[in-house]
Structures are given as C-alpha cells and as structure tokens.
Scaffold this motif. Structure first.
Motif, PDB file in Angstrom:
ATOM      1  N   ARG A   1      43.069  39.278  31.760  1.00  9.60           N
ATOM      2  CA  ARG A   1      44.318  39.305  32.164  1.00  9.60           C
ATOM      3  C   ARG A   1      44.815  40.375  33.377  1.00  9.60           C
ATOM      4  N   ASN A   2      43.767  40.764  34.316  1.00 10.59           N
ATOM      5  CA  ASN A   2      43.876  41.749  35.170  1.00 10.59           C
ATOM      6  C   ASN A   2      44.244  40.999  36.484  1.00 10.59           C
ATOM      7  N   VAL A   3      45.196  41.442  37.425  1.00 12.38           N
ATOM      8  CA  VAL A   3      45.389  40.840  38.696  1.00 12.38           C
ATOM      9  C   VAL A   3      44.250  41.927  39.928  1.00 12.38           C
ATOM     10  N   VAL A   4      43.681  41.283  40.489  1.00 13.48           N
ATOM     11  CA  VAL A   4      42.960  41.724  41.365  1.00 13.48           C
ATOM     12  C   VAL A   4      42.995  41.232  42.679  1.00 13.48           C
TER      13      VAL A   4
ATOM     14  N   GLY B   1      20.308  34.067  39.308  1.00 11.23           N
ATOM     15  CA  GLY B   1      21.353  35.072  38.800  1.00 11.23           C
ATOM     16  C   GLY B   1      22.634  34.762  39.185  1.00 11.23           C
ATOM     17  N   GLY B   2      23.544  35.836  39.352  1.00 14.18           N
ATOM     18  CA  GLY B   2      24.938  35.515  39.946  1.00 14.18           C
ATOM     19  C   GLY B   2      25.835  35.520  39.019  1.00 14.18           C
ATOM     20  N   LEU B   3      27.085  34.944  39.431  1.00 11.38           N
ATOM     21  CA  LEU B   3      28.258  34.725  38.278  1.00 11.38           C
ATOM     22  C   LEU B   3      28.747  33.355  38.473  1.00 11.38           C
ATOM     23  N   VAL B   4      28.973  32.847  37.435  1.00  7.29           N
ATOM     24  CA  VAL B   4      29.713  31.401  37.177  1.00  7.29           C
ATOM     25  C   VAL B   4      30.855  31.352  36.524  1.00  7.29           C
ATOM     26  N   ASP B   5      31.876  30.746  36.908  1.00  4.22           N
ATOM     27  CA  ASP B   5      33.257  30.652  36.010  1.00  4.22           C
ATOM     28  C   ASP B   5      33.276  29.285  35.620  1.00  4.22           C
ATOM     29  N   ALA B   6      32.723  28.977  34.342  1.00  5.70           N
ATOM     30  CA  ALA B   6      32.288  27.581  33.799  1.00  5.70           C
ATOM     31  C   ALA B   6      33.802  26.827  33.573  1.00  5.70           C
ATOM     32  N   GLY B   7      35.022  27.664  33.706  1.00  4.15           N
ATOM     33  CA  GLY B   7      36.219  26.891  33.460  1.00  4.15           C
ATOM     34  C   GLY B   7      37.452  27.346  34.184  1.00  4.15           C
ATOM     35  N   PRO B   8      37.184  27.633  35.673  1.00  6.48           N
ATOM     36  CA  PRO B   8      38.288  28.200  36.249  1.00  6.48           C
ATOM     37  C   PRO B   8      39.649  27.456  36.123  1.00  6.48           C
ATOM     38  N   ARG B   9      40.696  28.390  36.083  1.00  8.48           N
ATOM     39  CA  ARG B   9      42.002  28.034  35.992  1.00  8.48           C
ATOM     40  C   ARG B   9      42.585  27.718  37.565  1.00  8.48           C
ATOM     41  N   ALA B  10      43.547  26.755  37.022  1.00  7.47           N
ATOM     42  CA  ALA B  10      43.980  25.939  38.338  1.00  7.47           C
ATOM     43  C   ALA B  10      45.227  26.918  38.898  1.00  7.47           C
ATOM     44  N   HIS B  11      45.937  27.577  38.125  1.00 11.53           N
ATOM     45  CA  HIS B  11      47.006  28.534  38.337  1.00 11.53           C
ATOM     46  C   HIS B  11      46.824  29.934  37.698  1.00 11.53           C
ATOM     47  N   PRO B  12      47.620  30.988  38.256  1.00 12.33           N
ATOM     48  CA  PRO B  12      47.585  32.233  37.908  1.00 12.33           C
ATOM     49  C   PRO B  12      47.759  32.448  36.416  1.00 12.33           C
ATOM     50  N   THR B  13      47.232  33.397  35.742  1.00 14.31           N
ATOM     51  CA  THR B  13      47.581  33.732  34.263  1.00 14.31           C
ATOM     52  C   THR B  13      48.766  34.561  34.388  1.00 14.31           C
ATOM     53  N   ARG B  14      49.261  35.173  35.245  1.00 13.50           N
ATOM     54  CA  ARG B  14      50.259  36.147  35.193  1.00 13.50           C
ATOM     55  C   ARG B  14      51.032  35.841  36.556  1.00 13.50           C
ATOM     56  N   PRO B  15      51.739  34.861  36.779  1.00 11.80           N
ATOM     57  CA  PRO B  15      52.254  34.309  38.077  1.00 11.80           C
ATOM     58  C   PRO B  15      53.251  35.231  38.490  1.00 11.80           C
ATOM     59  N   GLY B  16      54.157  35.976  37.655  1.00 10.44           N
ATOM     60  CA  GLY B  16      54.956  37.074  38.112  1.00 10.44           C
ATOM     61  C   GLY B  16      54.417  38.285  38.782  1.00 10.44           C
TER      62      GLY B  16
ATOM     63  N   VAL C   1      51.323  38.358  39.965  1.00 11.43           N
ATOM     64  CA  VAL C   1      50.773  37.772  41.357  1.00 11.43           C
ATOM     65  C   VAL C   1      51.613  37.651  42.355  1.00 11.43           C
ATOM     66  N   ALA C   2      52.903  36.926  42.219  1.00 14.90           N
ATOM     67  CA  ALA C   2      53.977  36.838  43.170  1.00 14.90           C
ATOM     68  C   ALA C   2      54.520  38.363  43.702  1.00 14.90           C
ATOM     69  N   ARG C   3      54.484  39.162  42.965  1.00 13.18           N
ATOM     70  CA  ARG C   3      54.991  40.393  43.326  1.00 13.18           C
ATOM     71  C   ARG C   3      53.974  41.266  44.251  1.00 13.18           C
ATOM     72  N   VAL C   4      52.796  41.200  43.665  1.00 16.53           N
ATOM     73  CA  VAL C   4      51.636  41.574  44.687  1.00 16.53           C
ATOM     74  C   VAL C   4      51.475  40.928  45.970  1.00 16.53           C
ATOM     75  N   VAL C   5      51.561  39.684  45.873  1.00 15.81           N
ATOM     76  CA  VAL C   5      51.562  38.900  47.318  1.00 15.81           C
ATOM     77  C   VAL C   5      52.597  39.476  48.074  1.00 15.81           C
ATOM     78  N   GLY C   6      53.676  39.431  47.686  1.00 15.26           N
ATOM     79  CA  GLY C   6      55.038  39.930  48.603  1.00 15.26           C
ATOM     80  C   GLY C   6      54.993  41.464  48.848  1.00 15.26           C
TER      81      GLY C   6
END
Length: 648
Positions: free
Chosen positions: A500-503, A608-623, A625-630
């Motif tokens: 649940r980190n916003v990166v 090697g490398g990284l794989v996300d086996a089940g990526p989310r379609a939408h943010p976990t912490r949308p609020g 994310v919206a503040r950071v993008v703004g």
C-alpha cells in the motif's frame, strides 16, 4: 515461421531450458566455503560477535533446485523458519542440505545459555538427513530464544541433551520444532505496529513525569551559576533556569535531576566549544525548555582516549568509539529513562548521544546541523539501548537519527531535511519509523545488514536518492508516499512485506536488490515513474502480486478488479509501454502472450526479473494517488526554496 514450426522450436527451448533443473544432485558433493554462499539468518551484530569470540552458531547450507546460488543460513533455527515460510515456489525444493556437525566438539553454554566451543574447534558439516538434532534444550542464540543443535552421531546428541535438556530428533522432526515464523500477515504487522507505538507512548509518558518534579533551586536566586545549582539541588528535583544566557564548561549531572528553562526562545545554555555541553550519568535526567549551543567541534571519539564499554579487540569497538564519544549538546551515559524535551540545538557535531541508556525519550527537539553533511555529524545517537524520538525536526548534518545495537528504536512524527541519511539503523533490530517526513537526503530511511522486524510505515519520503532501503528479514514497509526520488523503494532481504505504498514520479519506482525471492510486494500504486521497476543482475524471478502499475497493458475483462494479463515491469516489452510508440500493441500480441504464458508455467525458462501475477486495474489508495498527481509533475528531483538540499 509457420505456427507448427514455432511450436516445435519453443518446445525444444522449453526442454533445453528446463534441463538444468532436472539434473539430480551429486550426493557425494561437499559444501562450499560458507563465505561464498548467499547468507541470511541472524542479525549481523550476532554473526560478527560469533566471529570474534568463542560463541558458535549452528549453520546450514542449502542447494535449491531453481536457484543458482548456495544459500547459507546463520542458525539452523533460521533455516527451519525459512523453509516453513517460503514454500517451494521461491527457490524450488531443496536438493541438498548440510548442517554444522558438533560431534567431537566440547560444546558448553554461557550463563545466558549461548553455545560456546573451544577456539580450535574444526568446522565440520553433515548432510541434514543423516544428522541428529537436539531440540528444546537450554541452548540459545543471541536474539533467538532457542537453538537447534546438530550432530553426526546420535550418542553425542544424546549426551548434549542429558547435560542441557531437550530431545533428539532426526531432520523431519527438527523441521517441526517450534521456532516461530519469519513472515507475518498484514493484520499481524498492524497489531505489531500498534503495540510498538503504545509502548513508545508509555515510555514518553513516564519520561514526561520528570517535568513535574518540584523546583528546588533557581539559578541566579539560589545559586550563582547553573553548575552550582546542579551541585546544590537534591535528587529528583528541578533546577529552574530563568530566561537569559548561561555559560557552562562541560556541565556534569550525576544525580537524577530536571534542568528546565523558560523556553527555547528564552533560556540559552552555551558551552565553551571544547566538548559536550551537558553530560548526564544518572538515570531519569531531564533537559527541557531551553536552547543549547557552544557544542565542541569534535564529531567523533576516534582520536580520543576514552573508556569504551566494549573490548578494544571487539568487532564493534570502533563503531562505539566513533559514534558514541564525540561532542554533543546532551550526552546520556548509563542514564536510562531520561528525557530531552522542547529543546533547540545548534551544532556542528552531535545533538543527543545516548550510550547504554535504554528508554531515553527525545521529544520536540529542533536541531540545526551543518548545510554540508560532511561538515557535521548526527542528530540523535542511540547506542545499545532503545530510544523514542518524536515530534522533532532535524535540518542538516550527516544523519538525523542513528541506532546501533539497539532493540526497538521508535521515530515518529519527525521531519528531516538536507542530510546524508535521515534514519540510519546499523546492526539494530525492531526499529520503527512512522508518520515522518524525510526529504533532500541521500537515503531517507536506511537499515543495513541482517536486521529484522523493521517497520517503515505512513511516511512521506521525497526528493532523495533512495526513499526506503531496508535490508534484513521480516520487515514491514507500508503506506508510505515516495515522490521524486532516484529510487523510490529498494526491495532487499527476505520475508518482508511492502504494501500500500504510493510510489510516484521517481526515476525508478522499485529497485529489487534481493537474492531471495521471498518478499511480498502487493497493493502498491506505481505511478508516473521514469521506470516502474529495475532489478539487479540476478537470474531470479521475483513474483509480486496485486500492485497497480499505471499504464500497464490489459483490461479488467471480468470485473474482478485485476487486469487480464500479468505485468512484467522489468520485461523488454512491458517496461517500455509508457515511452515507446507501438509497445502497447506489441504487448498484446499473440507471440508475446504465448512466451509469457510458457515462462509462467515452466521453471526452466523463467529467467530473472519481476512479474506481477495479478496486477490491479485501479489504485489501492486512490485519494492519495489523486493528491500526489495533483501536486507533482515530472520525474526526478524538484526545486526547493530552502538551503537544506543534500549536497554531495
């Protein structure tokens, strides 16, 4: 190429790629030198102690079927806990396992129950399936409650159990021993965080009681100088320091007193510039409501003749001497339960040093260090004892808070800016950094070597080279916001949770630096970074699940909140979706999809490398994310209007 020919070629590739993992191990092969293994297990300070004393740690080496390196475990207990937590997906099943062989070695226990062997004892190994293990004895390892002690001969194991308790088991039984778990659920971690913060609050509350001591001496009324007032005051009372400037020459406090001014803007205590301003040698000493200046310029004790509480030939002697014996505004020496509250410090060296002083509280400290990190040193130093640092501000210097051989340092509601490292844990355990802001640093939060139990939660880490860089095992990095760093989060160590980190808007969102693919990285929102992730040059596949990667190709076809395809943020195609024209179309092509599907099911060609086996379609912490993008735009560091940028 026709599809049939392609299928044949790919099938051949599958067989050839999988062959290395099908080869049966050589049962007669010996172990490799332990220093050549990829090591994990106990905290580094325990390992270093064992290398320089008669203390011994049972060790293990494991050859896994899907991992090219031999893994070395400090502690058979660590191996058992790892096998219980990681399952077979991380490395594949073990092909060969060796453990230390203590048959023929005169083992004994220290008063603390730690294993000890003669200095000339040889290093021997035995296959785990042939060994006999003593489980549940009085033997222990520092930082662990129990040791699993292996022998090649049953009679030696039985003799050890007769002397020190426990029972003799074979390998299958030893793996069922009660050794605890390395991994924890999110709910367990949240309970851990709540417990640590409750303990920190209790420690701070006990320290705050020191401000309620009755006033016994007022400087200028009952005594001509602050030093005279300290000498005259009875224990467990307060020396009141009215508004004004007071000069001292190395003030020494050897009884439990509270030295309290009229406020940091009113009372100023100034040293002579040749040493520490206040040194306390008694438990429950408090310094509050004043400003401190005139700290000596000697940042470390490297060139001083001092009585260090560590043997001169010990591995950690230099660490204690350098970081514990420089000049500081306040020094606590064996003065546990003490307090610094509502104090402002200007220093070119150190702010507060706590040596073997557990449960020191630093509250509402404002510290101004040097604008260049290499001209200053450390804000708060905790050596050999737990400390609570809260509601404090650090600007400049080399390190904000430094912890060494400490268990349970808590840093909360702090602000740090313009230094090399914000919070630096060096050979400590169970450090917690929460609800703090760190910016303009080289490393915002840096926990080195085989630490464990570190919590980095709910912080704002920005404009630094590395936001979070935490090594070791069983750590928890959650709900942080990382913006405009070169590397947002460096994923290291093993059995840790990054959740649940916003990166956002970092040059690299994640940097995977771990040889051990046992970390859980899930529920993170990765937005607008120059590269979503990068991995060091290992041939290990790190499988993460359930992160939101902004711009990742795929659709939520069935409405379950997940994309219909996995996402490889370090893959040749997926990593360029955001910046290479035509890449999204290529990412959805049948050929790429076919190869990806094969890699997901055939270990031999995983690479090697990284794989996300089940990526989310939408943010976990949308609020968030919206503040950071703004609030932010563009990748890389942003311009500051203050002088506290980190300067190399």
């Amino acid at each position: 190429m026709h599809s049939r020919h392609l299928a044949v070629a790919v099938a051949a590739l599958v067989v050839l790629g999988a062959v290395p993992f099908w080869v049966a191990p050589d049962r007669g092969a010996a172990t490799v030198p332990f220093e050549q293994t990829k090591q994990t297990g106990l905290p580094e300070h325990v390992v270093r102690e064992a290398e320089t004393t008669p203390l011994v740690i049972p060790r293990a080496e494991v050859y896994y079927s899907q991992y090219r390196y031999v893994v070395g475990y400090h502690g058979v207990t660590s191996l058992v806990a790892s096998l219980r937590a990681q399952g077979k997906a991380a490395f594949g099943p073990p092909m060969r396992t060796y453990v230390s062989d203590f048959s023929g070695i005169d083992l004994s226990l220290t008063d603390e129950g730690h294993l000890r062997a003669p200095e000339a004892a040889p290093t021997k190994w035995v296959p785990a399936r042939e060994a006999y293990f003593v489980v549940g004895s009085d033997a222990s390892i520092p930082t662990r409650d129990a040791a699993i002690v292996p022998f090649s001969e049953r009679r030696d194991a039985a003799a050890f159990a007769d002397r020190h308790g426990g029972e003799v088991r074979r390998w299958a039984g030893a793996k069922r021993a009660g050794v605890g778990r390395l991994d924890r659920t999110t709910a367990e971690w949240e309970r851990t965080v709540a417990g640590r913060l409750a303990d920190a609050n209790a420690t701070a509350s006990r320290a705050a009681d020191l401000l309620d001591r009755p006033v016994s001496v007022v400087v200028g009324r009952d005594a001509p100088t602050l030093a005279a007032a300290v000498e005259r005051a009875p224990p467990d009372t307060t020396v009141r320091v009215p508004a004004g400037t007071y000069r001292v020459d190395g003030l020494r406090v050897d009884k439990p007193l509270t030295i309290r001014g009229a406020g940091a803007n009113e009372t100023r205590v100034v040293g002579d510039g040749n040493g520490s301003v206040v040194t306390a040698g008694a438990a429950r000493t408090a310094v509050a409501d004043l400003a401190l200046a005139g700290v000596g310029g000697n940042r470390s004790g490297a060139d001083r003749d001092v009585d260090v509480p560590v043997a001169e030939d010990a591995w950690n002697y230099d660490i204690w001497k350098v970081h514990g014996y420089g000049d500081a505004a306040v020094v606590f020496d064996a003065a546990g339960g003490s307090l610094v509250a509502d104090v402002r410090v200007n220093t070119t060296s150190n702010g507060v040093i706590a040596r073997n002083s557990p449960n020191v509280t630093v509250s509402n400290l404002t510290l101004y260090g040097t604008k260049r990190w290499d001209d200053g040193f450390i804000g708060v130093v905790a050596l050999g004892g737990r400390a609570v640092v809260r509601d404090s501000t650090f600007r400049g210097g080399k390190v904000g808070v430094y912890a060494h051989e400490s268990d349970g340092v808590v840093v909360s509601n702090a602000r740090m800016e313009g230094m090399m490292v914000g919070v630096f844990d060096f050979y400590g355990v169970r450090t917690t950094v929460t609800n703090s802001t760190v910016e303009d640093t080289w490393n915002a939060v840096y926990v080195e070597h085989r630490s464990y139990g570190t919590v980095v939660r709910g912080n704002r880490l920005r404009n630094s080279r590395n936001g979070v860089l935490v090594a070791g095992q069983a750590n928890y990095v959650a709900e942080n916001t990382l913006v405009h760093n070169r590397n947002g989060i460096a994923v290291r160590g093993g059995f840790s949770r990054y959740e649940r980190n916003v990166v956002a808007y970092n040059r690299r969102g994640f940097r995977a630096m771990s040889f051990f693919p046992t970390n859980r990285v899930s529920g993170n929102d990765v937005v607008g970074n120059g590269r979503p992730a990068e991995i060091d040059a290992f041939n290990v596949l790190h499988v993460w699940r359930g992160n939101h990667w902004a711009g990742a190709p795929g659709v939520d076809a069935d409405g379950d909140g997940r994309l219909s395809r996995s996402y490889r943020p370090t893959g040749t195609v997926d990593s360029r979706v955001a910046d290479a024209p035509g890449t999204p179309t290529l990412a959805r092509s049948p050929t790429v999809s076919f190869i990806r599907a094969l890699r997901d099911v055939v270990p031999g060609i995983r690479g090697g490398g990284l794989v996300d086996a089940g990526p989310r379609a939408h943010p976990t912490r949308p609020g968030t994310v919206a503040r950071v993008v703004g609030a932010y735009d563009g990748v890389g560091q942003h311009a500051d209007d203050d002088p506290w940028d980190f300067r190399q």
